[in-house]
Design an enzyme around this catalytic site. Structure first.
Site, PDB file in Angstrom:
ATOM      1  N   GLY A   1      -0.676  -9.523  -4.038  1.00 59.43           N
ATOM      2  CA  GLY A   1      -0.529  -8.170  -2.727  1.00 59.43           C
ATOM      3  C   GLY A   1      -2.134  -8.446  -1.480  1.00 59.43           C
TER       4      GLY A   1
ATOM      5  N   GLY B   1      -5.609  -4.785  -2.077  1.00 57.85           N
ATOM      6  CA  GLY B   1      -4.398  -4.700  -3.750  1.00 57.85           C
ATOM      7  C   GLY B   1      -4.445  -2.698  -3.511  1.00 57.85           C
TER       8      GLY B   1
ATOM      9  N   GLU C   1     -10.175   5.731   5.981  1.00 59.49           N
ATOM     10  CA  GLU C   1     -10.976   4.849   5.092  1.00 59.49           C
ATOM     11  C   GLU C   1     -10.421   4.269   4.572  1.00 59.49           C
ATOM     12  OE1 GLU C   1     -14.311   6.526   4.111  1.00 59.49           O
ATOM     13  OE2 GLU C   1     -14.142   4.769   4.135  1.00 59.49           O
TER      14      GLU C   1
ATOM     15  N   ASP D   1      -9.558 -10.379  10.355  1.00 57.17           N
ATOM     16  CA  ASP D   1      -9.380  -8.653   9.846  1.00 57.17           C
ATOM     17  C   ASP D   1     -10.796  -8.952   9.583  1.00 57.17           C
ATOM     18  OD1 ASP D   1      -8.138  -7.341   7.949  1.00 57.17           O
ATOM     19  OD2 ASP D   1      -9.441  -7.760   6.580  1.00 57.17           O
TER      20      ASP D   1
ATOM     21  N   LYS E   1     -12.822  -4.877  11.135  1.00 55.17           N
ATOM     22  CA  LYS E   1     -13.724  -4.216  10.166  1.00 55.17           C
ATOM     23  C   LYS E   1     -14.990  -4.431  10.741  1.00 55.17           C
ATOM     24  CE  LYS E   1     -10.717  -5.275   5.867  1.00 55.17           C
ATOM     25  NZ  LYS E   1     -10.463  -6.215   4.962  1.00 55.17           N
TER      26      LYS E   1
ATOM     27  N   VAL F   1       0.566  -1.153   0.283  1.00 52.21           N
ATOM     28  CA  VAL F   1       0.247  -0.256   0.147  1.00 52.21           C
ATOM     29  C   VAL F   1       0.744   1.219  -0.035  1.00 52.21           C
ATOM     30  CG1 VAL F   1      -1.744   1.128   1.130  1.00 52.21           C
ATOM     31  CG2 VAL F   1      -1.502  -1.675   1.371  1.00 52.21           C
TER      32      VAL F   1
ATOM     33  N   LYS G   1      -6.372  -1.704  10.027  1.00 50.96           N
ATOM     34  CA  LYS G   1      -7.711  -2.068  10.828  1.00 50.96           C
ATOM     35  C   LYS G   1      -7.263  -3.428  11.871  1.00 50.96           C
ATOM     36  CE  LYS G   1      -6.893  -4.792   7.347  1.00 50.96           C
ATOM     37  NZ  LYS G   1      -7.169  -4.671   5.732  1.00 50.96           N
TER      38      LYS G   1
ATOM     39  N   GLU H   1      -2.888 -10.810   4.435  1.00 52.25           N
ATOM     40  CA  GLU H   1      -2.229  -9.553   5.037  1.00 52.25           C
ATOM     41  C   GLU H   1      -0.570 -10.493   5.019  1.00 52.25           C
ATOM     42  OE1 GLU H   1      -3.007  -7.151   7.024  1.00 52.25           O
ATOM     43  OE2 GLU H   1      -4.274  -6.253   6.131  1.00 52.25           O
TER      44      GLU H   1
END
Ligand SMILES: NC(=O)c1ccc[n+]([C@@H]2O[C@H](COP(=O)([O-])OP(=O)(O)OC[C@H]3O[C@@H](n4cnc5c(N)ncnc54)[C@H](OP(=O)(O)O)[C@@H]3O)[C@@H](O)[C@H]2O)c1
Length: 427
Positions: free
Chosen positions: A190, A306, A132, A204, A208, A26, A108, A193
């Protein structure tokens, strides 16, 4: 004649000088996205990474391994935290907020674990904290929950919130890949995690969902207080049952108001019918359906993992900082008083390699019962608290999948008692 000169100018936007933590999937994606959006006038001054010796795609002078180089640089007014270590991320974000810097993150796990404290820090230091990218990557769901549904009565949010498990399920069920190969592909692309257990065991998605609960309903809760499981228990025989019934299996997160003060929330594998919007959410895509009293239904779909899709959400947060945007946490501050409960019933499918692994006594009602040599399964009604406090359904060889409309409403099974099981010839 142009009317433009009569239009009042926008408020002067802030110059943003960014200190970036992380240059992985990222972080690197964000760097590239910023290169192609010069109009934003947001420049990365310093990038902090972990391993000095790693080969990088841009010159070494951009990098440091010393977090102080960002945190103590007064020119840097925005910290973008994109690292894969939740504990280190927490220290970075906390200190940045204490220093009054604006912070953008997509972490997160860290946000869900420290939500209340991070909220307090934002108010105490009047610093913006935007994230976001932490929920559904490219789908702008947090800002929508914050802003759009503020005056509308949101009754439920449900959807596919983890791109890598959705990718794995799609590859297994539609392309016949093994679980191992599908996970490897998700990692190579990608989408996963660094620790894939976070994805496949459902942590995860629970992280979220806890963030969505705070912005959607003002309910702050730890992910461990949510009923959840991942996709690892799903067996080939479950997929065959799904196919026979013309259903798919997805990992679905659900939050639904069951009355004015109580909220049901869970993340579990679920059968999805062909006419459900979520049936067409495949690969790394995420999809969310919101329901509210006046707007009725909305369906959001977008890439849920991604480099560029996640960087796009981070970029949008950075852009919002130019105009001093902050989350207001209105629903939480208004003390809407909606709390999480496990006092509701779910209609579930449970399969097991050995019939004795299914705790029949835990059910209120059984609708279907199949006993074959190496695969037995039942469909029945169970109280959510029994799932939350029990572990038998998470044992090896057992899988639990929610039925298409899992929350059973308007029936008090406590009144019906176990008679139904006796009638079904099970007890
Ligand atoms: N990948 C996705 O699709 C996606 C989607 C949504 C959200 N996210 C979130 O975005 C964050 C980053 O994910 P990613 O996929 O980009 O991870 P990644 O590819 O594994 O990259 C992690 C980066 O963090 C750096 N790092 C780790 N510990 C550090 C520390 N203590 N100080 C400074 N840098 C440190 C690493 O440095 P080195 O390069 O030196 O190893 C690496 O550059 C995570 O919170 C993840 O949950 C990811």
């Amino acid at each position: 004649m142009s009317t433009k000169k009569n239009i009042p100018a926008l408020p002067i936007s802030k110059k943003l000088t960014i200190g970036l933590f992380g240059f992985g999937v990222v972080g690197k994606g964000l760097y590239e996205v910023l290169q192609s959006t010069p109009a934003l006038q947001a420049g990365i001054k310093t990038i902090c990474i972990k391993n000095a010796d790693k080969k990088r795609s841009i010159p070494a002078e951009h990098f440091t391994t010393d977090p102080r180089a960002i945190l103590e640089d007064e020119e840097i007014n925005v910290v973008v935290e994109l690292i894969d270590d939740a504990d280190a991320a927490y220290s970075i974000v906390k200190e940045a907020l204490q220093k009054g810097k604006a912070v953008v993150s997509a972490n997160k796990k860290m946000i869900a674990a420290h939500f209340e404290e991070l909220l307090r820090l934002q108010f105490e230091h009047e610093a913006a904290f935007l994230y976001e990218g932490s929920c559904c990557a490219s789908i702008p769901i947090i800002r929508n929950l914050e802003e759009y549904y503020d005056n509308d009565l949101l009754s439920s949010v449900k959807g596919i919130v983890n791109g890598s498990t959705n990718f794995i399920l799609t590859k297994i069920f539609e392309e016949g890949l093994s679980f191992k190969d599908a996970l490897l592909q998700a990692q190579q692309l990608g989408f996963a995690e660094s620790n894939p257990a976070l994805d496949i065991e459902g942590h995860d998605a629970a992280n979220k969902l806890s963030i969505l609960l705070a912005h959607g309903f003002g309910t702050i809760t730890k992910p461990t207080e949510i009923l959840y499981n991942g996709i690892t228990p799903i067996k080939e025989t479950d997929a065959e049952v799904a196919k026979q019934k013309n259903l798919q299996i997805k990992l679905v997160a659900t939050a639904r108001k069951i009355n004015d003060t109580q909220l049901a929330a869970f993340v579990l594998p679920q059968f999805v019918a062909a006419d459900d919007e979520l049936a067409n959410v495949n690969n790394e895509f995420n999809g969310l359906i919101t329901e509210s009293s006046f707007a009725d239904k909305h369906f959001f779909k977008g890439r849920g993992a991604g480099a560029y899709p996640t960087a796009a959400a981070v970029l949008s947060d950075i852009a919002a900082l130019r105009y001093n945007y902050k989350y207001e946490y209105k629903k939480y501050l208004q003390q809407s008083g909606i709390s999480l409960t496990n006092d509701f019933y779910l209609k579930v499918f449970v399969s097991a390699t050995d019939i004795n692994l299914i705790e029949k006594d835990e059910f209120e009602w059984l609708e279907e019962w199949h006993n074959e040599s190496n695969n037995s399964w039942v469909v029945g009604i169970i109280h959510a608290q029994k799932l939350f406090s029990g572990n038998w359904w998470k044992e090896t060889g057992v899988s639990l999948i929610l039925t298409e409309n899992p929350i059973v409403e308007n029936v008090d099974y406590r009144k019906i008692g176990k008679k139904s099981l006796a009638l079904a010839g099970v007890l």
